[in-house]
Enzyme design. Structure first.
Site, PDB file in Angstrom:
ATOM      1  N   LEU A  37       0.849  -1.198   0.000  1.00 31.68           N
ATOM      2  CA  LEU A  37       0.000   0.000   0.000  1.00 31.68           C
ATOM      3  C   LEU A  37       0.881   1.243   0.000  1.00 31.68           C
ATOM      4  O   LEU A  37       1.897   1.292   0.692  1.00 31.68           O
ATOM      5  CB  LEU A  37      -0.898   0.036   1.243  1.00 31.68           C
ATOM      6  CG  LEU A  37      -2.256  -0.664   1.195  1.00 31.68           C
ATOM      7  CD1 LEU A  37      -2.944  -0.545   2.547  1.00 31.68           C
ATOM      8  CD2 LEU A  37      -3.140  -0.107   0.097  1.00 31.68           C
ATOM      9  N   ASP A  38       0.489   2.249  -0.783  1.00 26.86           N
ATOM     10  CA  ASP A  38       1.207   3.524  -0.773  1.00 26.86           C
ATOM     11  C   ASP A  38       1.118   4.161   0.612  1.00 26.86           C
ATOM     12  O   ASP A  38       0.140   3.943   1.340  1.00 26.86           O
ATOM     13  CB  ASP A  38       0.612   4.486  -1.804  1.00 26.86           C
ATOM     14  CG  ASP A  38       0.816   4.015  -3.231  1.00 26.86           C
ATOM     15  OD1 ASP A  38       1.826   3.330  -3.487  1.00 26.86           O
ATOM     16  OD2 ASP A  38      -0.033   4.341  -4.083  1.00 26.86           O
ATOM     17  N   PRO A  39       2.105   4.983   0.992  1.00 22.90           N
ATOM     18  CA  PRO A  39       2.058   5.641   2.301  1.00 22.90           C
ATOM     19  C   PRO A  39       0.765   6.421   2.540  1.00 22.90           C
ATOM     20  O   PRO A  39       0.244   6.444   3.659  1.00 22.90           O
ATOM     21  CB  PRO A  39       3.278   6.574   2.262  1.00 22.90           C
ATOM     22  CG  PRO A  39       4.232   5.890   1.352  1.00 22.90           C
ATOM     23  CD  PRO A  39       3.382   5.242   0.289  1.00 22.90           C
ATOM     24  N   ALA A  41      -2.165   5.761   1.471  1.00 26.75           N
ATOM     25  CA  ALA A  41      -3.335   4.885   1.547  1.00 26.75           C
ATOM     26  C   ALA A  41      -3.419   4.249   2.929  1.00 26.75           C
ATOM     27  O   ALA A  41      -2.421   4.049   3.610  1.00 26.75           O
ATOM     28  CB  ALA A  41      -3.254   3.807   0.469  1.00 26.75           C
ATOM     29  N   ARG A 174      -4.757   4.777  -8.505  1.00 27.54           N
ATOM     30  CA  ARG A 174      -4.248   6.084  -8.948  1.00 27.54           C
ATOM     31  C   ARG A 174      -4.334   6.208 -10.466  1.00 27.54           C
ATOM     32  O   ARG A 174      -4.647   7.283 -11.000  1.00 27.54           O
ATOM     33  CB  ARG A 174      -2.799   6.265  -8.494  1.00 27.54           C
ATOM     34  CG  ARG A 174      -2.641   6.626  -7.037  1.00 27.54           C
ATOM     35  CD  ARG A 174      -1.188   6.894  -6.709  1.00 27.54           C
ATOM     36  NE  ARG A 174      -0.375   5.683  -6.683  1.00 27.54           N
ATOM     37  CZ  ARG A 174       0.910   5.621  -6.997  1.00 27.54           C
ATOM     38  NH1 ARG A 174       1.541   6.714  -7.399  1.00 27.54           N
ATOM     39  NH2 ARG A 174       1.573   4.491  -6.916  1.00 27.54           N
TER      40      ARG A 174
END
Length: 290
Positions: A37-39, A41, A174
């Protein structure tokens, strides 16, 4: 100790940060995660520890998200963490226009991952190349989106759309935000993202890092059993003698035709690991018990 943890990842933490924290709390070296997971998110981040880390590759690929898309903006990262490329108010954008094009984003679709992503090109992470200002051709990927449901619509100079997305692994939300804005000719970027389902784990059953720390301090922490997220795989049950031989690396004859990768048990309840059936032989692949 071995098993899984259904972690609710906090905002502004990397997946690696979460693994490091869990490793320290559990006092274990072998800790890993599924589905980065992206930071920016939040939400479900499946964590495995002990021998269960060897099972991460067998988890189902299903994922679901709740996302907020902001129109009128384009950024370098396709979310609000990047630099703004274009900013153009679009108060005239209507929900009807969005409804008309959403079917283009359902089913098997072609997607170019964001420049700032963990995908590798020639052995280099895209985000590393992007940070160094290097331009590379990002390969197009085929991903699958099962469903998109509109949750809310907010009008304004930079209108926002809340959606729920169910998709297969490898799908970048995204990129969906960016491409939706491109089709509408307004620009679009991801303003918020929460993963609600990942690899069989659901947000409603997740715990925070604070919860984990409290449970460990009070002695109430219970790991999720290693076989719990593997229920999508067929089952083979062995009698004790055959189970012992299989755990020692021997191939066991079976009169079965139930698929390639299977869960293997001794006497229905004792999970032994993962095997493969080839030419009516049960081959040990990942053995958790010797």
């Amino acid at each position: 100790m071995q098993g899984f943890l259904n972690l609710n990842k906090p905002f502004d933490w990397t997946s690696h940060d979460c693994v490091a924290r869990v490793r320290k709390l559990l006092r274990l070296k072998r800790v890993g995660h599924a589905g980065t997971l992206d930071p920016a998110a939040t939400g479900v981040l499946p964590i495995a520890f002990g021998k269960a880390t060897r099972l991460l590759q067998y988890l189902p690929g299903n994922k679901a998200y709740q996302a907020t898309i902001r129109f009128g903006l384009q950024t370098t990262t396709d979310d609000l963490q990047g630099e703004i490329i274009t900013s153009a108010p679009c108060p005239e954008l209507s929900l009807a226009e969005i409804n008309a094009i959403l079917p283009q984003f359902i089913g098997e679709i072609q997607q170019i991952p964001p420049n700032y992503s963990a995908i590798q090109v020639d052995g280099k992470r895209l985000y590393d190349l992007a940070r160094r200002g290097l331009q590379v051709e990002v390969p197009v990927r085929t991903v699958e989106v099962f469903q998109i449901e509109i949750l809310a619509w907010r009008e304004g100079e930079f209108p926002e759309l809340d959606i729920a997305i169910a998709c297969g692994s490898g799908t970048y939300i995204r990129a969906i935000a960016r491409d939706l804005g491109a089709v509408l000719q307004t620009g679009g970027t991801l303003a918020a993202l929460t993963r609600t389902v990942s690899s069989g784990f659901e947000l409603t059953n997740s715990i925070t890092l604070s919860d984990l720390e409290t449970q460990l301090q009070t002695g109430t922490f219970q790991a999720i059993a290693p076989d719990t997220p593997l229920l999508h795989l067929p089952t083979v049950i062995l009698p004790p003698v055959s189970a012992h031989k299989w755990c020692q690396g021997q191939r066991i004859p079976v009169n079965l035709d139930i698929g390639d990768t299977v869960r293997v048990y001794e006497q229905e309840t004792h999970f032994l690991g993962i095997g493969q059936i080839k030419e009516q032989l049960l081959i040990p692949i990942t053995v958790l018990h010797n």
